[in-house]
Design a protein around this motif. Structure first.
Motif, PDB file in Angstrom:
ATOM      1  N   SER A  75      -4.220   5.631 -11.596  1.00  0.00           N
ATOM      2  CA  SER A  75      -4.879   6.617 -10.729  1.00  0.00           C
ATOM      3  C   SER A  75      -3.900   7.194  -9.717  1.00  0.00           C
ATOM      4  N   TRP A  76      -3.099   6.325  -9.118  1.00  0.00           N
ATOM      5  CA  TRP A  76      -2.077   6.807  -8.181  1.00  0.00           C
ATOM      6  C   TRP A  76      -1.114   7.763  -8.884  1.00  0.00           C
ATOM      7  N   ALA A  77      -0.664   7.387 -10.081  1.00  0.00           N
ATOM      8  CA  ALA A  77       0.281   8.229 -10.813  1.00  0.00           C
ATOM      9  C   ALA A  77      -0.324   9.590 -11.148  1.00  0.00           C
ATOM     10  N   MET A  78      -1.599   9.604 -11.494  1.00  0.00           N
ATOM     11  CA  MET A  78      -2.238  10.860 -11.869  1.00  0.00           C
ATOM     12  C   MET A  78      -2.342  11.816 -10.682  1.00  0.00           C
ATOM     13  N   THR A  79      -2.414  11.273  -9.455  1.00  0.00           N
ATOM     14  CA  THR A  79      -2.452  12.171  -8.293  1.00  0.00           C
ATOM     15  C   THR A  79      -1.165  12.968  -8.178  1.00  0.00           C
ATOM     16  N   TYR A  80      -0.058  12.389  -8.624  1.00  0.00           N
ATOM     17  CA  TYR A  80       1.210  13.131  -8.613  1.00  0.00           C
ATOM     18  C   TYR A  80       1.132  14.309  -9.574  1.00  0.00           C
ATOM     19  N   TYR A  81       0.668  14.043 -10.795  1.00  0.00           N
ATOM     20  CA  TYR A  81       0.633  15.104 -11.802  1.00  0.00           C
ATOM     21  C   TYR A  81      -0.388  16.176 -11.447  1.00  0.00           C
ATOM     22  N   ILE A  82      -1.510  15.776 -10.878  1.00  0.00           N
ATOM     23  CA  ILE A  82      -2.514  16.766 -10.447  1.00  0.00           C
ATOM     24  C   ILE A  82      -1.924  17.675  -9.368  1.00  0.00           C
ATOM     25  N   ARG A  83      -1.268  17.066  -8.399  1.00  0.00           N
ATOM     26  CA  ARG A  83      -0.661  17.849  -7.313  1.00  0.00           C
ATOM     27  C   ARG A  83       0.422  18.779  -7.849  1.00  0.00           C
ATOM     28  N   TYR A  84       1.293  18.245  -8.710  1.00  0.00           N
ATOM     29  CA  TYR A  84       2.405  19.046  -9.225  1.00  0.00           C
ATOM     30  C   TYR A  84       1.895  20.254 -10.007  1.00  0.00           C
ATOM     31  N   TYR A  85       0.993  20.010 -10.956  1.00  0.00           N
ATOM     32  CA  TYR A  85       0.543  21.112 -11.796  1.00  0.00           C
ATOM     33  C   TYR A  85      -0.355  22.085 -11.024  1.00  0.00           C
ATOM     34  N   PHE A  86      -1.082  21.602 -10.028  1.00  0.00           N
ATOM     35  CA  PHE A  86      -1.860  22.486  -9.175  1.00  0.00           C
ATOM     36  C   PHE A  86      -0.953  23.477  -8.444  1.00  0.00           C
ATOM     37  N   CYS A  87       0.237  22.998  -8.041  1.00  0.00           N
ATOM     38  CA  CYS A  87       1.173  23.857  -7.304  1.00  0.00           C
ATOM     39  C   CYS A  87       1.937  24.820  -8.214  1.00  0.00           C
ATOM     40  N   PHE A  88       2.316  24.360  -9.411  1.00  0.00           N
ATOM     41  CA  PHE A  88       3.257  25.157 -10.200  1.00  0.00           C
ATOM     42  C   PHE A  88       2.641  25.909 -11.379  1.00  0.00           C
ATOM     43  N   VAL A  89       1.476  25.489 -11.871  1.00  0.00           N
ATOM     44  CA  VAL A  89       0.867  26.227 -12.985  1.00  0.00           C
ATOM     45  C   VAL A  89       0.567  27.686 -12.630  1.00  0.00           C
ATOM     46  N   PRO A  90       0.079  27.988 -11.409  1.00  0.00           N
ATOM     47  CA  PRO A  90      -0.136  29.408 -11.069  1.00  0.00           C
ATOM     48  C   PRO A  90       1.139  30.240 -11.091  1.00  0.00           C
ATOM     49  N   LEU A  91       2.301  29.588 -10.957  1.00  0.00           N
ATOM     50  CA  LEU A  91       3.567  30.307 -10.934  1.00  0.00           C
ATOM     51  C   LEU A  91       4.235  30.370 -12.303  1.00  0.00           C
ATOM     52  N   LEU A 142       0.821  -1.209   0.000  1.00  0.00           N
ATOM     53  CA  LEU A 142       0.000   0.000   0.000  1.00  0.00           C
ATOM     54  C   LEU A 142       0.855   1.259   0.000  1.00  0.00           C
ATOM     55  N   VAL A 143       1.845   1.319   0.898  1.00  0.00           N
ATOM     56  CA  VAL A 143       2.690   2.511   0.970  1.00  0.00           C
ATOM     57  C   VAL A 143       3.572   2.618  -0.273  1.00  0.00           C
ATOM     58  N   HIS A 144       3.935   1.472  -0.842  1.00  0.00           N
ATOM     59  CA  HIS A 144       4.699   1.492  -2.097  1.00  0.00           C
ATOM     60  C   HIS A 144       3.916   2.227  -3.180  1.00  0.00           C
ATOM     61  N   LYS A 145       2.623   1.947  -3.277  1.00  0.00           N
ATOM     62  CA  LYS A 145       1.812   2.622  -4.290  1.00  0.00           C
ATOM     63  C   LYS A 145       1.745   4.125  -4.019  1.00  0.00           C
ATOM     64  N   PHE A 146       1.698   4.499  -2.743  1.00  0.00           N
ATOM     65  CA  PHE A 146       1.677   5.923  -2.407  1.00  0.00           C
ATOM     66  C   PHE A 146       2.987   6.604  -2.804  1.00  0.00           C
ATOM     67  N   VAL A 147       4.119   5.998  -2.433  1.00  0.00           N
ATOM     68  CA  VAL A 147       5.409   6.642  -2.683  1.00  0.00           C
ATOM     69  C   VAL A 147       5.730   6.690  -4.170  1.00  0.00           C
ATOM     70  N   ILE A 148       5.619   5.538  -4.848  1.00  0.00           N
ATOM     71  CA  ILE A 148       5.996   5.523  -6.270  1.00  0.00           C
ATOM     72  C   ILE A 148       4.915   6.175  -7.126  1.00  0.00           C
ATOM     73  N   GLY A 149       3.654   6.091  -6.674  1.00  0.00           N
ATOM     74  CA  GLY A 149       2.570   6.689  -7.443  1.00  0.00           C
ATOM     75  C   GLY A 149       2.384   8.166  -7.157  1.00  0.00           C
ATOM     76  N   HIS A 150       2.089   8.504  -5.908  1.00  0.00           N
ATOM     77  CA  HIS A 150       1.773   9.892  -5.570  1.00  0.00           C
ATOM     78  C   HIS A 150       3.008  10.790  -5.508  1.00  0.00           C
ATOM     79  N   LEU A 151       4.133  10.250  -5.026  1.00  0.00           N
ATOM     80  CA  LEU A 151       5.337  11.082  -4.915  1.00  0.00           C
ATOM     81  C   LEU A 151       6.178  11.094  -6.183  1.00  0.00           C
ATOM     82  N   LYS A 152       6.015  10.067  -7.061  1.00  0.00           N
ATOM     83  CA  LYS A 152       6.874  10.003  -8.249  1.00  0.00           C
ATOM     84  C   LYS A 152       6.110   9.922  -9.569  1.00  0.00           C
ATOM     85  N   GLY A 153       4.833   9.611  -9.524  1.00  0.00           N
ATOM     86  CA  GLY A 153       4.078   9.524 -10.767  1.00  0.00           C
ATOM     87  C   GLY A 153       4.386   8.301 -11.588  1.00  0.00           C
ATOM     88  N   ALA A 154       4.746   7.199 -10.923  1.00  0.00           N
ATOM     89  CA  ALA A 154       5.102   5.968 -11.629  1.00  0.00           C
ATOM     90  C   ALA A 154       4.198   4.824 -11.156  1.00  0.00           C
TER      91      ALA A 154
END
Length: 445
Positions: free
Chosen positions: A298-314, A197-209
């Motif tokens: 789905s896990w991977a997409m949470t990384y990209y959603i988070r990243y672009y949510f943070c940096f697109v405004p900048l 479970l945590v593997h999916k969080f780290v590699i998916g949400h933190l790395k987008g893989a």
């Protein structure tokens, strides 16, 4: 799932099938893609149908078809009793009493001594995790991610701050890569379901893989390191020739898909810069989509959603895309040098079916220990210990290392240790040596 191993796989009349007793010669005949047997603790299993349902992927278990898989089975599975229930329906017999427990070129003395070392390491608690270590490691990754965003949010998006932000992002990504590696190897929690479970969080949400993509690829590497057609890490699609055998084979066959005698030069253009941002990114998404792995996607997409949510405004969309691509570019250099200095200069051969310890030692080397080296490489500077004990928490590698060295000395197995600089230089040297071997064979053989 029950009896799936008995639905296929031919057995010759009078071969011992009726009595459930087999010789190694009989077992070794069942090593094709459509007919696969293997041996674990002298028990013979027909895995022909099971391979498709194997949680670690079909290829890693198929690599042991026709041979003894006891050592790999023990190394990869944290709960052997749990796994036994999956093996039971596949059982078709056992080795004849006159047959040795090891097949082919496997050294019985080395196997027994290594098993004793593994048992001793278990007794000493070297497979037990220090939760604080991994909590702090995760914490410093999250801190780096936050710092990268705060720098440009507070100080602006000028070139200097953007460059600093990309370095911090690349550092966070590299360290997250080492952390997902820990969970992927089931070396953190007592119950493997939490590691998964945590593997999916780290590699998916933190790395987008993808966790499944990594598992199916990486465990093949551990099962058969530096073995052609079995280790995907040395399947370089004819871009490079590796080791001492492949270059000569290519040269004799007059294969020249690249100027291999210059590969130590174009490596700097095709290897470190492109592996993660181009090859891995494409391969990961291609695998998730074609295999319909919607959970990992789905896990991977949470990384990209988070990243672009943070940096697109900048930075806007394209500026954010360029920042991410450059951070991946930096991370890729980090990843390639760390992973290749432990393996690329070592022996690369076709399958020899050697015992676990010999296989791992001939294909791996260590880099000297220091606080920086440990952090920089995610403790993969202890590559030998990691390959021998893939489920051991990395903070314990240095404790088992002296015992491994002693066992290597006893059996005359090389235990190679290098400085960080020499490890990197040897990557280039090995590529040049392989390229020279190819050119000589291409011109003169």
């Amino acid at each position: 799932m029950g009896g799936g191993g008995q639905l296929s796989g031919s057995v010759e009349p009078g071969s011992g099938r009726d009595s459930g007793v087999f010789t190694w010669e009989e077992v070794q005949k069942h090593s094709s893609r459509t007919d696969q047997w293997l041996v674990i603790n002298r028990k013979v299993y027909n895995i022909t149908q099971w391979v498709k349902r194997h949680p670690g992927g079909s290829r890693v278990i198929s690599h042991y078809a026709g041979e003894d898989a006891t050592e790999a089975f023990t190394a990869f599975h944290p709960d052997l009793k749990f796994v036994q229930k999956f093996l039971k329906p596949l059982l078709i017999g056992e080795l004849a009493p006159t047959e040795p427990s090891q097949d082919r070129n496997k050294n019985a003395s080395i196997i027994q001594d290594f098993e004793n070392l593994r048992v001793q390491a278990e007794k000493e608690g070297l497979f037990k995790t220090k939760p604080l270590f991994f909590c702090l490691h995760l914490g410093h990754i999250l801190l780096l991610e936050a710092l990268a965003w705060l720098i440009v949010w507070i100080c602006g998006t000028g070139w200097t701050m953007t460059f600093l932000c990309s370095i911090i992002l690349a550092t966070a990504q590299s360290q997250a890569g080492w952390l997902q590696h820990d969970f992927g190897h089931l070396s953190v929690f007592r119950k493997s379901k939490w590691d998964h479970l945590v593997h999916k969080f780290v590699i998916g949400h933190l790395k987008g893989a993808s966790a499944n993509w990594w598992n199916h690829r990486h465990f093949q590497h551990h099962a058969k390191p530096n073995i052609f057609r079995k280790d995907p890490d040395i399947n370089v699609m004819d871009v490079f020739v590796l080791g001492n055998t492949q270059p000569v084979e290519y040269g004799i066959k007059k294969i020249k898909k690249m100027p291999y005698n210059r590969q130590h030069e174009y490596f700097f253009l095709l290897g470190p810069p492109l592996l993660i941002p181009v090859f891995y990114n494409f391969n990961i998404f291609y695998t998730m989509i074609t295999r319909r792995d919607w959970v990992d996607l789905s896990w991977a997409m949470t990384y990209y959603i988070r990243y672009y949510f943070c940096f697109v405004p900048l930075y806007g969309f394209w500026g954010s895309f360029a920042l991410q691509l450059f951070a991946r570019f930096l991370e890729s250099h980090w990843f390639v040098w760390v992973t290749q200095m432990n393996h690329l200069p070592m022996e690369m051969e076709h399958e020899k079916r050697q015992d676990w310890m010999t296989t791992q030692l001939l294909s791996t080397c260590n880099v000297e220990q220091s606080f920086f080296n440990d952090w920089f490489s995610g403790h993969l500077n202890f590559q030998i210990e990691h390959h021998l004990f893939p489920r051991m928490p990395r903070h314990n590698y240095h404790l088992v290392a002296p015992q491994v060295r002693a066992l290597c000395e006893k059996h005359g197995i090389p235990y190679e240790m290098k400085s960080l600089w020499r490890g990197m230089v040897d990557v280039v040297r090995s590529l040049k040596k392989s390229g020279d071997l190819w050119l000589d064979a291409y011109l003169h053989k």
